[in-house]
Design a protein around this motif. Sequence first.
Motif, PDB file in Angstrom:
ATOM      1  N   TRP A 165       1.291   4.830  -9.460  1.00 48.31           N
ATOM      2  CA  TRP A 165       0.534   6.074  -9.587  1.00 48.31           C
ATOM      3  C   TRP A 165      -0.266   6.132 -10.874  1.00 48.31           C
ATOM      4  N   GLY A 166       0.072   5.321 -11.846  1.00 47.22           N
ATOM      5  CA  GLY A 166      -0.666   5.272 -13.105  1.00 47.22           C
ATOM      6  C   GLY A 166      -0.572   6.531 -13.941  1.00 47.22           C
ATOM      7  N   LEU A 167       0.558   7.223 -13.876  1.00 47.95           N
ATOM      8  CA  LEU A 167       0.727   8.454 -14.641  1.00 47.95           C
ATOM      9  C   LEU A 167       1.091   8.148 -16.095  1.00 47.95           C
ATOM     10  N   GLY A 168       0.684   9.024 -16.982  1.00 47.58           N
ATOM     11  CA  GLY A 168       1.048   8.900 -18.382  1.00 47.58           C
ATOM     12  C   GLY A 168       2.411   9.523 -18.647  1.00 47.58           C
ATOM     13  N   PRO A 169       2.998   9.266 -19.818  1.00 45.57           N
ATOM     14  CA  PRO A 169       4.334   9.790 -20.129  1.00 45.57           C
ATOM     15  C   PRO A 169       4.424  11.309 -20.027  1.00 45.57           C
ATOM     16  N   TRP A 170       3.424  12.016 -20.556  1.00 44.68           N
ATOM     17  CA  TRP A 170       3.492  13.469 -20.527  1.00 44.68           C
ATOM     18  C   TRP A 170       3.320  14.019 -19.116  1.00 44.68           C
ATOM     19  N   GLU A 171       2.506  13.361 -18.304  1.00 46.98           N
ATOM     20  CA  GLU A 171       2.353  13.792 -16.913  1.00 46.98           C
ATOM     21  C   GLU A 171       3.664  13.625 -16.150  1.00 46.98           C
ATOM     22  N   ILE A 172       4.367  12.528 -16.413  1.00 54.98           N
ATOM     23  CA  ILE A 172       5.664  12.299 -15.764  1.00 54.98           C
ATOM     24  C   ILE A 172       6.670  13.357 -16.208  1.00 54.98           C
ATOM     25  N   LEU A 173       6.643  13.675 -17.501  1.00 51.50           N
ATOM     26  CA  LEU A 173       7.573  14.671 -18.027  1.00 51.50           C
ATOM     27  C   LEU A 173       7.343  16.029 -17.367  1.00 51.50           C
ATOM     28  N   ILE A 174       6.079  16.411 -17.201  1.00 50.40           N
ATOM     29  CA  ILE A 174       5.765  17.689 -16.559  1.00 50.40           C
ATOM     30  C   ILE A 174       6.223  17.683 -15.102  1.00 50.40           C
ATOM     31  N   MET A 175       6.048  16.562 -14.419  1.00 58.66           N
ATOM     32  CA  MET A 175       6.512  16.458 -13.037  1.00 58.66           C
ATOM     33  C   MET A 175       8.023  16.643 -12.947  1.00 58.66           C
ATOM     34  N   MET A 176       8.740  16.076 -13.911  1.00 62.75           N
ATOM     35  CA  MET A 176      10.193  16.234 -13.928  1.00 62.75           C
ATOM     36  C   MET A 176      10.580  17.706 -14.065  1.00 62.75           C
ATOM     37  N   GLN A 177       9.915  18.396 -14.995  1.00 67.30           N
ATOM     38  CA  GLN A 177      10.249  19.800 -15.221  1.00 67.30           C
ATOM     39  C   GLN A 177       9.922  20.648 -13.987  1.00 67.30           C
TER      40      GLN A 177
ATOM     41  N   PRO B 164      16.155  11.553 -25.856  1.00 66.32           N
ATOM     42  CA  PRO B 164      16.987  12.147 -24.793  1.00 66.32           C
ATOM     43  C   PRO B 164      17.679  13.437 -25.224  1.00 66.32           C
ATOM     44  N   VAL B 165      17.908  13.624 -26.523  1.00 67.93           N
ATOM     45  CA  VAL B 165      18.496  14.880 -26.999  1.00 67.93           C
ATOM     46  C   VAL B 165      17.486  16.016 -26.835  1.00 67.93           C
ATOM     47  N   TRP B 166      16.258  15.771 -27.235  1.00 69.34           N
ATOM     48  CA  TRP B 166      15.186  16.755 -27.046  1.00 69.34           C
ATOM     49  C   TRP B 166      14.985  17.050 -25.568  1.00 69.34           C
ATOM     50  N   TYR B 167      15.035  16.017 -24.735  1.00 69.78           N
ATOM     51  CA  TYR B 167      14.858  16.221 -23.307  1.00 69.78           C
ATOM     52  C   TYR B 167      15.994  17.063 -22.728  1.00 69.78           C
TER      53      TYR B 167
ATOM     54  N   ILE C 128       7.808  34.586 -20.594  1.00 69.97           N
ATOM     55  CA  ILE C 128       8.215  34.338 -21.982  1.00 69.97           C
ATOM     56  C   ILE C 128       8.933  32.997 -22.113  1.00 69.97           C
ATOM     57  N   MET C 129       9.783  32.676 -21.149  1.00 66.34           N
ATOM     58  CA  MET C 129      10.528  31.420 -21.213  1.00 66.34           C
ATOM     59  C   MET C 129       9.613  30.215 -21.015  1.00 66.34           C
ATOM     60  N   VAL C 130       8.592  30.382 -20.177  1.00 65.79           N
ATOM     61  CA  VAL C 130       7.605  29.305 -20.026  1.00 65.79           C
ATOM     62  C   VAL C 130       6.874  29.078 -21.345  1.00 65.79           C
ATOM     63  N   VAL C 131       6.530  30.172 -22.035  1.00 65.28           N
ATOM     64  CA  VAL C 131       5.900  30.050 -23.353  1.00 65.28           C
ATOM     65  C   VAL C 131       6.845  29.352 -24.329  1.00 65.28           C
ATOM     66  N   GLY C 132       8.130  29.741 -24.310  1.00 63.54           N
ATOM     67  CA  GLY C 132       9.115  29.086 -25.174  1.00 63.54           C
ATOM     68  C   GLY C 132       9.267  27.615 -24.864  1.00 63.54           C
ATOM     69  N   LEU C 133       9.273  27.278 -23.567  1.00 64.78           N
ATOM     70  CA  LEU C 133       9.367  25.867 -23.169  1.00 64.78           C
ATOM     71  C   LEU C 133       8.159  25.090 -23.674  1.00 64.78           C
TER      72      LEU C 133
ATOM     73  N   ILE D  57       6.327  25.766 -26.276  1.00 74.39           N
ATOM     74  CA  ILE D  57       6.413  25.632 -27.730  1.00 74.39           C
ATOM     75  C   ILE D  57       7.356  24.496 -28.107  1.00 74.39           C
ATOM     76  N   VAL D  58       8.538  24.443 -27.479  1.00 71.15           N
ATOM     77  CA  VAL D  58       9.515  23.387 -27.792  1.00 71.15           C
ATOM     78  C   VAL D  58       8.999  22.028 -27.343  1.00 71.15           C
ATOM     79  N   THR D  59       8.233  21.996 -26.238  1.00 72.06           N
ATOM     80  CA  THR D  59       7.652  20.733 -25.774  1.00 72.06           C
ATOM     81  C   THR D  59       6.585  20.245 -26.747  1.00 72.06           C
ATOM     82  N   ALA D  60       5.748  21.157 -27.226  1.00 72.02           N
ATOM     83  CA  ALA D  60       4.667  20.772 -28.138  1.00 72.02           C
ATOM     84  C   ALA D  60       5.185  20.444 -29.531  1.00 72.02           C
ATOM     85  N   PHE D  61       6.289  21.069 -29.924  1.00 72.46           N
ATOM     86  CA  PHE D  61       6.835  20.859 -31.269  1.00 72.46           C
ATOM     87  C   PHE D  61       8.307  20.442 -31.154  1.00 72.46           C
ATOM     88  N   PRO D  62       8.579  19.172 -30.860  1.00 73.76           N
ATOM     89  CA  PRO D  62       9.956  18.703 -30.648  1.00 73.76           C
ATOM     90  C   PRO D  62      10.880  18.959 -31.834  1.00 73.76           C
ATOM     91  N   GLN D  63      10.312  19.051 -33.046  1.00 74.21           N
ATOM     92  CA  GLN D  63      11.162  19.229 -34.217  1.00 74.21           C
ATOM     93  C   GLN D  63      11.880  20.577 -34.226  1.00 74.21           C
TER      94      GLN D  63
END
Length: 440
Positions: free
Chosen positions: A319-331, A365-368, A415-420, A422-428
């Motif tokens: 499918w030629g998906l990038g890492p972030w596209e795969i991550l979004i599909m998982m969620q 994997p901890v962040w995930y 609100i939870m989607v916004v929180g998700l 934020i945590v996705t964009a800023f893993p720290q």
Amino acid sequence: MSDEMIALLMFSSMMLLLLTGQRIFGAIGFVAAAASWWLWGDGGFEMPFNASFTLMNWYPLLTLPLFIYMGYMLSESGIASDLYRMFHVWMGPLHGGLAIGTVGLMIAISAMNGLSVAGMAIGASIALPEMLRRGYDKIMVTGVIQAGSSLGILVPPSVVLVLYGMIARQPVGKLWLAGVFPGLLLAGLFILYIVIRCRLQPHLGPALPLEERQMRWGDKLKLLQAGILPLLIFFSMTGLFLMGVTSLVESSAVGAAAATVAAIVKRRLTRQVMEDTIRKTLGISCMFMWIILAALSFGAVFDGLGAGRALGSLFLEQWGLGPWEILIMMQLSYILMGMFLDDTAMLVIVAPLYVPLVIELGFDPVWYGVLYTITVQIAYMTPPFGYNLFLMRAMAPPEVSLGDIYRSVWPFVTIMVVGLAIVTAFPQIALWLPELYYAR
């Protein structure tokens, strides 16, 4: 038949059995045992057998019944009710103050329990009738309780993160620490929404009448004692673990013992309280153990087929998906499954597939694990079949309809989607605390 087709057949068979209303562990375990026998003959039956020994040798599994016991002891002994009374008096003078206090109660219950079901039960039985009696908008308050109770699977000591750590083979201590700031972020966003909405529409959350606010400061300060016991229990459990004084299992035993001592100090440890606590603890613990056993068997067959590698090859090469596209599909897949399954079922079904792929893609994997937990919280509250929606309907008074419950969750889901995001964009946000602690 190719390995990919066998894996697809296993997954579809399992989903079909789940849709027929079969118990989760029965559906997953049956498909695993049947597939292992079909693929490898009589020797395939050893895979579920070996999984049971793996489960019994899993020393950290002892934490589950101890954490569950602790939460039910606090609930059955009425300590949670005292805590709500404290929030009720201190936050009541504000518009929406009882709703803010309810979120505070949920954070405290989460820090002592680790299960969203307990928070939902306490919120629906204690906070909901009180807020409705005070003239709060029924749609807003049912949303507050559902959103607040969902924090139980994110704030330490989260039982779901313990399960994730076991299945994904990640340190539970890191996962607990990783859930602290995302949990507080979501709680802060909930409170901010309540404050803004009740300021714009004061009738949704009226302040306590003046006569109820006229309490002597000495009495108000005395009410703060209700927060001392929960604080001591949380410190004795999580604090000692983080300081290296106790191990994970030892800290859960300390927490269970502290909850029992607290009930004794409050003179509320009756035979009925102990019987109800043990009965509920046994039921929930056995359910978790059966599900983990089925998950280990299912995961062993999937590993033997190389399904994880096949999934990575499908996403990355075909499918030629990038890492972030795969991550979004998982969620997105979690949100879809969350309409039909609970968090444990989703975890045991896809963790053997997703976690190796997450590591291969270069994500932590901890962040995930934190992303998974937040996404599960969203899935719990997403109509038409969100798990929390039906729990709330079962516990809510007759005047709260299912339509009210459906309408109540959308602001908090947003609100939870916004929180998700934020945590996705800023893993720290999730990784800073565990990295700081484990670097010591």
